[in-house]
Design a protein around this motif. Sequence first.
Motif, PDB file in Angstrom:
ATOM      1  N   MET A 308      53.532  31.984  46.968  1.00 12.81           N
ATOM      2  CA  MET A 308      52.192  32.569  46.834  1.00 12.81           C
ATOM      3  C   MET A 308      52.151  33.967  47.457  1.00 12.81           C
ATOM      4  N   ASN A 309      52.826  34.115  48.593  1.00 12.37           N
ATOM      5  CA  ASN A 309      52.891  35.427  49.227  1.00 12.37           C
ATOM      6  C   ASN A 309      53.637  36.417  48.339  1.00 12.37           C
ATOM      7  N   GLY A 310      54.710  35.926  47.673  1.00  7.92           N
ATOM      8  CA  GLY A 310      55.452  36.783  46.753  1.00  7.92           C
ATOM      9  C   GLY A 310      54.591  37.224  45.581  1.00  7.92           C
ATOM     10  N   GLU A 311      53.805  36.273  45.053  1.00  9.76           N
ATOM     11  CA  GLU A 311      52.894  36.596  43.950  1.00  9.76           C
ATOM     12  C   GLU A 311      51.835  37.600  44.403  1.00  9.76           C
ATOM     13  N   MET A 312      51.374  37.412  45.627  1.00 10.58           N
ATOM     14  CA  MET A 312      50.366  38.314  46.192  1.00 10.58           C
ATOM     15  C   MET A 312      50.916  39.747  46.282  1.00 10.58           C
ATOM     16  N   GLU A 313      52.167  39.850  46.691  1.00  8.35           N
ATOM     17  CA  GLU A 313      52.798  41.168  46.805  1.00  8.35           C
ATOM     18  C   GLU A 313      52.904  41.839  45.443  1.00  8.35           C
ATOM     19  N   GLU A 314      53.298  41.064  44.427  1.00  8.93           N
ATOM     20  CA  GLU A 314      53.433  41.613  43.086  1.00  8.93           C
ATOM     21  C   GLU A 314      52.088  42.084  42.544  1.00  8.93           C
ATOM     22  N   LYS A 315      51.054  41.286  42.755  1.00  7.42           N
ATOM     23  CA  LYS A 315      49.728  41.662  42.269  1.00  7.42           C
ATOM     24  C   LYS A 315      49.203  42.887  43.025  1.00  7.42           C
ATOM     25  N   SER A 316      49.476  42.957  44.303  1.00  3.71           N
ATOM     26  CA  SER A 316      49.054  44.122  45.091  1.00  3.71           C
ATOM     27  C   SER A 316      49.764  45.383  44.605  1.00  3.71           C
ATOM     28  N   LYS A 317      51.018  45.205  44.241  1.00  5.53           N
ATOM     29  CA  LYS A 317      51.791  46.330  43.704  1.00  5.53           C
ATOM     30  C   LYS A 317      51.207  46.793  42.372  1.00  5.53           C
ATOM     31  N   SER A 318      50.858  45.832  41.519  1.00  5.95           N
ATOM     32  CA  SER A 318      50.256  46.166  40.224  1.00  5.95           C
ATOM     33  C   SER A 318      48.914  46.868  40.405  1.00  5.95           C
ATOM     34  N   LEU A 319      48.145  46.402  41.395  1.00  2.00           N
ATOM     35  CA  LEU A 319      46.844  47.011  41.673  1.00  2.00           C
ATOM     36  C   LEU A 319      47.014  48.462  42.112  1.00  2.00           C
ATOM     37  N   GLN A 320      48.009  48.713  42.938  1.00  2.00           N
ATOM     38  CA  GLN A 320      48.265  50.071  43.397  1.00  2.00           C
ATOM     39  C   GLN A 320      48.665  50.967  42.228  1.00  2.00           C
ATOM     40  N   ASN A 321      49.479  50.421  41.313  1.00  2.00           N
ATOM     41  CA  ASN A 321      49.883  51.184  40.126  1.00  2.00           C
ATOM     42  C   ASN A 321      48.675  51.534  39.258  1.00  2.00           C
ATOM     43  N   LEU A 322      47.752  50.555  39.106  1.00  2.00           N
ATOM     44  CA  LEU A 322      46.539  50.806  38.327  1.00  2.00           C
ATOM     45  C   LEU A 322      45.691  51.911  38.971  1.00  2.00           C
ATOM     46  N   ARG A 323      45.583  51.868  40.275  1.00  5.94           N
ATOM     47  CA  ARG A 323      44.794  52.888  40.976  1.00  5.94           C
ATOM     48  C   ARG A 323      45.425  54.270  40.824  1.00  5.94           C
ATOM     49  N   GLU A 324      46.773  54.296  40.823  1.00  5.42           N
ATOM     50  CA  GLU A 324      47.480  55.560  40.605  1.00  5.42           C
ATOM     51  C   GLU A 324      47.177  56.094  39.200  1.00  5.42           C
ATOM     52  N   ARG A 325      47.237  55.196  38.206  1.00  2.00           N
ATOM     53  CA  ARG A 325      46.952  55.584  36.822  1.00  2.00           C
ATOM     54  C   ARG A 325      45.516  56.071  36.674  1.00  2.00           C
ATOM     55  N   TYR A 326      44.584  55.387  37.345  1.00  4.40           N
ATOM     56  CA  TYR A 326      43.162  55.740  37.263  1.00  4.40           C
ATOM     57  C   TYR A 326      42.925  57.178  37.730  1.00  4.40           C
ATOM     58  N   SER A 327      43.576  57.543  38.832  1.00  7.71           N
ATOM     59  CA  SER A 327      43.338  58.864  39.425  1.00  7.71           C
ATOM     60  C   SER A 327      43.837  60.002  38.543  1.00  7.71           C
ATOM     61  N   SER A 329      43.979  59.733  34.998  1.00  7.82           N
ATOM     62  CA  SER A 329      43.586  59.486  33.604  1.00  7.82           C
ATOM     63  C   SER A 329      42.250  60.139  33.271  1.00  7.82           C
ATOM     64  N   GLY A 330      41.974  60.233  31.960  1.00  8.07           N
ATOM     65  CA  GLY A 330      40.700  60.767  31.497  1.00  8.07           C
ATOM     66  C   GLY A 330      39.617  59.711  31.586  1.00  8.07           C
ATOM     67  N   LYS A 331      38.386  60.104  31.308  1.00  6.44           N
ATOM     68  CA  LYS A 331      37.249  59.201  31.476  1.00  6.44           C
ATOM     69  C   LYS A 331      37.342  57.969  30.574  1.00  6.44           C
ATOM     70  N   THR A 332      37.801  58.156  29.332  1.00  2.00           N
ATOM     71  CA  THR A 332      37.905  57.026  28.409  1.00  2.00           C
ATOM     72  C   THR A 332      38.882  55.985  28.934  1.00  2.00           C
ATOM     73  N   SER A 333      40.042  56.459  29.365  1.00  5.30           N
ATOM     74  CA  SER A 333      41.056  55.548  29.905  1.00  5.30           C
ATOM     75  C   SER A 333      40.590  54.922  31.216  1.00  5.30           C
ATOM     76  N   GLN A 334      39.865  55.677  32.011  1.00  6.30           N
ATOM     77  CA  GLN A 334      39.408  55.177  33.307  1.00  6.30           C
ATOM     78  C   GLN A 334      38.497  53.965  33.163  1.00  6.30           C
ATOM     79  N   ARG A 335      37.681  53.948  32.100  1.00  3.92           N
ATOM     80  CA  ARG A 335      36.784  52.803  31.900  1.00  3.92           C
ATOM     81  C   ARG A 335      37.578  51.513  31.679  1.00  3.92           C
ATOM     82  N   ALA A 336      38.636  51.613  30.860  1.00  2.00           N
ATOM     83  CA  ALA A 336      39.474  50.439  30.596  1.00  2.00           C
ATOM     84  C   ALA A 336      40.245  50.030  31.850  1.00  2.00           C
ATOM     85  N   ILE A 337      40.748  51.021  32.571  1.00  2.00           N
ATOM     86  CA  ILE A 337      41.506  50.732  33.794  1.00  2.00           C
ATOM     87  C   ILE A 337      40.610  50.110  34.857  1.00  2.00           C
TER      88      ILE A 337
END
Length: 371
Positions: A308-327, A329-337
């Motif tokens: 579960m801790n391993g899964e938590m780490e992977e999801k946290s990593k994915s969340l960080q990647n999404l936040r990086e993409r959000y910063s 991206s354009g407004k249209t993409s930001q809504r989906a992200i």
Amino acid sequence: MRLLIVVLSMLITIPCMAQRNKNRSQNRKANVEKKQPSASDLLFENMLPSTRKVMFIDSIVVKKDEFLGHIPLPSECGVLADNQEGASFLNDFINKKYFSKRDTSSISSIYTTDKLAGQWSEPQKLSTLGNADYPFLMADGTTLYFACKGEGALGGYDIFVTRYDSDNGTFLEPQNMGLPFNSRANDYLYVEDEIDSLAWLVTDRNQPDSMVCIYTLVPDRHQSYDVSEYSSAQLNSLARISCIRDTWFDQKQKNKALERLHALRKGVVIVDSNKNIKFVVNDKTTYTSISQFKSPSNKENFQKLQSMNGEMEEKSKSLQNLRERYSSSGKTSQRAITEEILSLEKEILRLRNDIILMEKSIRNTENMLTN
């Protein structure tokens, strides 16, 4: 009359012979010029005797613009992301970032920034690294791997390493990692996971356009092949990573490394019963080995907890990647992200609560059996 004919014949033959000799001379000169080794050839031959003895356990081919998402790096080792201008690396404390950025002439440089009092500092360009991209900082906070073009490279990008000199506040002169990490093609990224003793090398050698190969390897201890035990052809093959099977010099070590790799890809943590752990039972008792659990079911539950801790780490990593993409991206993409971020945050919150409940259950059962 005969004499005149002979003389005329000789006069005709001499220019022809001279022309043939001239042609032979030109051909020999052309052949000599063709055989002259290039600077890349000379550098490769110079590196060959020091080819590092590395075990490659796996390889996959993926699209170049997607390869960062195929590296199962644990969050404790940091977060890799694509910033659309290059790549970025965020350390596990989320307070130091390295990223690449291209100028108007498409020259890439690496910048660094620190998070102080909740705010990121003004990015500083690491000008001593040259035309550089794909940074990765080791957990020691001083060893930086990156890809670089130009002087000292075999061809395209090569992997270099440098270390931060805290006394001078600068990075030391970068060193080419040599063979087999580099090639005449582009070698983009070297990433190391010290926790699981695994590393990844990304290269486009022997790949079609827009594709790269991600090699998984067991980090070496700076040991080189004994040149007296290998022919020139064998050493060349190992240096070029012609066949990863040829590097399986320790089958047992290879199998264990593959187990760790498969576990990482599934978000599972492999727990060795003889390996040290740390689980606080109460103020006076801390378990350091799975064998210390009194309840047989808790031994299984603890491994579930680790997963579960391993899964938590992977999801946290994915969340960080999404936040990086959000910063970036354009407004249209930001809504989906934004929707993805909110959904993932809910999953992480649920998982965190499950982890707390599992820890409490294990702890309560062990305390009951201990008293």
